[in-house]
Design an enzyme around this catalytic site. Structure first.
Site: not given
Length: 257
Positions: A55, A57, A202
Site C-alpha cells: 500500500r 499513502d 518517511r
C-alpha cells in the site's frame, strides 16, 4: 480458485497527487478503486480485486508498481494495456500486463523494493515540482546524511521508524541499501529492502534530515535504531516527496511479514 480463472500481473505508474493512496477508502478516489473500475469496464462488467505489492499513502507516486488480479474473462495482454489506459484517469498508466502463474499474488511474491525520496534543497521553491518533492529552504549536509543512512542498513528491529496503526506482524526488516546523494539541486534518498513498515521510509528521511541540518549526529541514528521507540526518531517526511521506483517479485510466495 475457479479452474477457468487466470492470474494477471500489471505494472502501473501514477502521480499520487489527488488520490488517497492505493487502498480503497469509504470516501475519496484511490488508485486501487480507479484500476478496479477500469478493469471491470474492459472485462464486461466483471468485478475484480487488484492487489498491489504494498500500500502507498496519500500523495505517494509510483514509477513501476506491481499489481495482480484474477479473472475468468479472456483478454490478450495488449488489449488489457490499451483498455486500461483508455479508461484510467490521466494520472495513472498501465505500463505492462502479462498472464501470471497460478497463485501469483503481487503482495506475497514481492522480494524487494526501491523507494526514492526527493528533497528540493534551495531557498526558492520550484512550481514545476510542486507536490513531487519536499522543498527545504536550507542546505543539507549530504555527506553526513549518507554516513548516517549506512548505519540503518542490515536486518534490524525498525520499531523506531514504524508509525502507529501498522499491521505488520513484527517490526523486523532488512534494509539492503541506503544511499543519499546530491542530484543537481535535489537530494535523493534511496532505500532498497525486503519490505517496509508503515511510514518507515518517511520517518527514516525525517531523521536523516535532522542529521543534515545538524540537529542530530551521525552516531545518534544507531542509538535511535536500537531504542526501538518511535519517539526517538525524527519527523515523518511529507508523503508527496516519496516515489516507488521498482518492485522485484520472485517465483513463489514469501513468508508474511
Amino acid at each position: 480458485m475457479d479452474a477457468s480463472a487466470q492470474r494477471w500481473k500489471l505494472t502501473l505508474a501514477w502521480d499520487g497527487a489527488g488520490f488517497l493512496g492505493w487502498q480503497r477508502q469509504p470516501q475519496g478516489l484511490t488508485i486501487q478503486q480507479a484500476v478496479e473500475d477500469a478493469l471491470s469496464r474492459i472485462l464486461g462488467g466483471q468485478a475484480v480485486t487488484v492487489t498491489a505489492s504494498g500500500r502507498t499513502d496519500t500523495g505517494v507516486h509510483a514509477i513501476a508498481q506491481i499489481a495482480s488480479f484474477e479473472t475468468t474473462i479472456r483478454r490478450e495482454p495488449d488489449a488489457v494495456v490499451r483498455g486500461l489506459n483508455a479508461n484510467l484517469p490521466q494520472q495513472i498508466v498501465c505500463l505492462h500486463a502479462e498472464r501470471a502463474p497460478d497463485g501469483f499474488d503481487a503482495r506475497r511474491w514481492t522480494r524487494r523494493k526501491l523507494y526514492r525520496y526527493r528533497i528540493l534543497s534551495r531557498p526558492v521553491r520550484c512550481p514545476h515540482r510542486q507536490g513531487r518533492v519536499w522543498h527545504l529552504r536550507y542546505r543539507l549536509d549530504v555527506a553526513a546524511m549518507a554516513d548516517a543512512a549506512r548505519r540503518l542498513m542490515g536486518s534490524h528491529d525498525f520499531s523506531s521508524f514504524q508509525a502507529s496503526g501498522c499491521s505488520a506482524k513484527h517490526p523486523d526488516r532488512t534494509l539492503e541499501s541506503a544511499r543519499v546523494q546530491q542530484v543537481d539541486d535535489e537530494v535523493h534518498l534511496e532505500f532498497v529492502g525486503n519490505g517496509f513498515l508503515r511510514h518507515q521510509v518517511r520517518i527514516m528521511v525525517g531523521t536523516l534530515v535532522d542529521v543534515g541540518r545538524g540537529r542530530a549526529t551521525v552516531s545518534s541514528v544507531s542509538t535511535i535504531l536500537t531504542a526501538a521507540d518511535r519517539t526517538a526518531a525524527g519527523q515523518t517526511a511529507p508523503a508527496h516527496g516519496l516515489w516507488l521506483v521498482w518492485v522485484e517479485v520472485g517465483d513463489a510466495p514469501r513468508r508474511r511479514q
